[in-house]
Design a protein around this motif. Structure first.
Motif: not given
Lengths: 284, 283
Positions: A12-13, A16-17, A19-20, A23-24, A212, B81, B85, B96, B99-100, B103, B143, B146, B273
């Motif tokens: 399931l994860l 999304a992982l 994509v990171v 794309v990143a 931030f 996801a 989690l 995890f 990481v998500l 971005p 990205l 999400i 974040q």
């Protein structure tokens, strides 16, 4: 049971992982590679690998631009903290409708495009804008702040203020009221309670908010480009022009990597500091 | 600190936050192209004039389309996801999640440059041309949307009782029936709020889109940026006012869906974040 459950969770994860990763992580990896080509206008992306593009960042105009960017970010962080702390205190002591309205006032700007808000500041600060026209209407000499560092600082402060308020208020909301009562019960004045109990307990919120804001204002493009322009060139503006005007991709990539590493170090440092601090306070 | 002083400081801060949007709104109803103090009247002609601004109109539609596609894709990838989690008893859950969410702390323009470079490399290596299509923008916006879906849905799932799902299972419901009839409906508020944030974030994004948008794929924020950089005309203010209205509507809607927007939801610390509070280890 538990193992198959974990396998399902992993599956399931995965999207999304991915994509990171695609794309990143991969694009950033690619920037590292591009940075190793010989730099120069309309660089052909052959030859190397070499570190000339990084070395080139040590010569003009980059050091002074980097310093200005850093100065603007630090000042923004200071201003946002000074302005945000009383607001966060007020917010955390408000309840009901007042709190809902305040939250709306704080969150709504975050949902507006930064370009639109920068445009608003252009309209306010320009010589032909609200400030200039008001001065003229009062028969005072026409003046404006547009295309100055002050304008950039003002707009950056406004755009990051909501984040700092929210970060500080989150810390303030977590303070156990019994703690304040205990401090007072033990004879501390309200000023002393504030300085010795409330302020230290907002440190995690401050660290998270400050890191931030620092990273965000270092990375800002729309605000410095629209409100500062040539008068307040920042590091990210240089990256943009390296890509779109001089087509010097290796130098643009090298500058990007430097910015990324610096930002990561700042965020990592703040997280570490925050963790160590809470470990000392709570002994966990 | 006395409450009055705090209230005064808060009033100043809120006024500062209102200033820029207000300036845009006031200018958008200006009767002439020049800004007047005091204003000599009000007019909606610049709103009507939007019809003659193909770049802004096309930008508006591109941004709406991009926001819808990115949000859809973010839901499809983000909800699973969030389930993993919160319900997956995964080791290293925090890592995890980090990481998500990472971005969100990357400089947008740098990320855009990376995606642009990747698209060029892809075209060189395989001949697949993505330049001029919406694909690089969709990928980039996915990205950064999400994280909003994951955070919002995970927080919602954490606040619902997993025992309900166990009961559904013991009453004979299969895993899919449980998921679609029990788990997801109970996280509805989080899903809707997450989708809304995702759309708004995509719709307003500028720095990430700047290097990726060209021609027909120019998004509204990029079109506004190009317009205000070149000329001053209340038409830009008119379209900007529409986006301001949409932002306020989105904020009110979120407030309605998830109850009073809790400050702790928006940041357990870092504005963006941070972990959702619900996912934090109990201290």
């Amino acid at each position: 049971m538990d193992r198959s459950r974990r396998r399902v969770a992993g599956l399931l994860l995965l999207p999304a992982l991915l994509v990171v990763a695609v794309v990143a992580a991969a694009p950033i990896g690619l920037l590292f590679r591009v940075a190793l080509y010989p730099p120069g206008p309309v660089a052909p992306l052959t030859g190397g690998p070499e570190l000339d593009s990084f070395a080139g960042l040590l010569s003009a105009p980059y050091p002074s631009v980097a310093l200005r960017t850093l100065r603007l970010s630090l000042l923004t962080t200071v201003l946002v903290t000074l302005l945000g702390f009383p607001v966060a205190l007020f917010l955390s002591r408000s309840r009901g409708l007042s709190r809902r309205i305040q939250t709306l006032l704080i969150v709504s700007p975050l949902l507006m495009s930064v370009v639109v808000r920068a445009y608003g500041w252009m309209l306010i600060l320009g010589r032909q804008g609200f400030v200039g026209e008001t001065l003229a209407a009062l028969s005072l000499p026409r003046a404006g702040l547009l295309h100055t560092e002050t304008a950039v600082l003002l707009a950056l402060t406004e755009s990051f203020l909501p984040f700092m308020i929210l970060a500080l208020a989150a810390s303030l909301d977590r303070i156990d009221p019994d703690l304040l009562a205990a401090a007072r019960g033990l004879g501390a004045s309200s000023a002393r309670t504030f300085l010795a109990v409330v302020v230290p307990l907002t440190l995690p919120g401050f660290l998270a908010g400050a890191s931030f804001v620092l990273v965000g204002s270092l990375s800002a493009y729309a605000i410095p480009a629209l409100l500062g322009g040539a008068a307040a060139r920042t590091f990210v503006m240089e990256i943009y022009e390296l890509v779109t005007i001089s087509f010097d991709w290796p130098t643009a990539a090298a500058a990007s990597i430097v910015l990324l590493l610096f930002a990561s170090a700042l965020l990592g440092g703040a997280a570490l500091l925050s963790r160590r601090r809470s470990a000392r306070t709570f002994g966990t | 600190m006395p409450r009055i002083a705090l209230g005064a400081a808060a009033a100043v801060a809120y006024a500062v936050l209102l200033l820029a949007p207000l300036a845009v709104i006031v200018y958008s109803v200006s009767p002439g192209a020049a800004l007047e103090i005091p204003p000599s009247g009000a007019s909606l002609r610049w709103y009507a004039g939007l019809a003659d601004q193909p770049r802004l109109i096309s930008g508006l539609f591109t941004s709406l389309l991009l926001g819808a596609v990115a949000t859809g894709a973010a839901l499809v990838t983000g909800i699973p996801a969030a389930l993993a989690l919160t319900r997956g008893s995964l080791p290293g859950r925090e890592a995890f999640l980090a990481v998500l969410l990472s971005p969100l702390s990357l400089p947008g323009l740098v990320l855009g440059l990376g995606v642009l470079t990747s698209a060029a490399v892809l075209a060189n290596a395989t001949g697949i041309q993505t330049a001029g299509t919406l694909l690089p923008l969709v990928a980039a916006h996915l990205l950064i949307t999400i994280p909003w879906v994951v955070r919002s849905v995970a927080a919602s799932l954490e606040s619902t009782d997993p025992a309900l799902e166990d009961q559904a299972r013991s009453l004979g419901a299969g895993p899919f029936a449980t998921l679609f009839l029990v788990t997801l409906p109970s996280a509805r508020a989080g899903i809707v709020a997450g989708a809304l944030s995702a759309f708004v974030i995509s719709f307003g994004n500028f720095a990430l889109s700047l290097l990726l948008a060209s021609g027909r794929t120019v998004t509204l924020p990029v079109a506004i940026y190009e317009a205000v950089d070149r000329y001053q005309d209340p038409t830009v203010a008119a379209v900007s006012t529409l986006t301001i209205a949409a932002a306020v509507a989105a904020a009110v809607l979120t407030d309605r869906i998830s109850g009073p927007l809790k400050t702790r939801d928006s940041s357990s610390g870092s504005g963006r974040q941070a972990d959702p509070p619900a996912l934090e280890p109990n201290r």
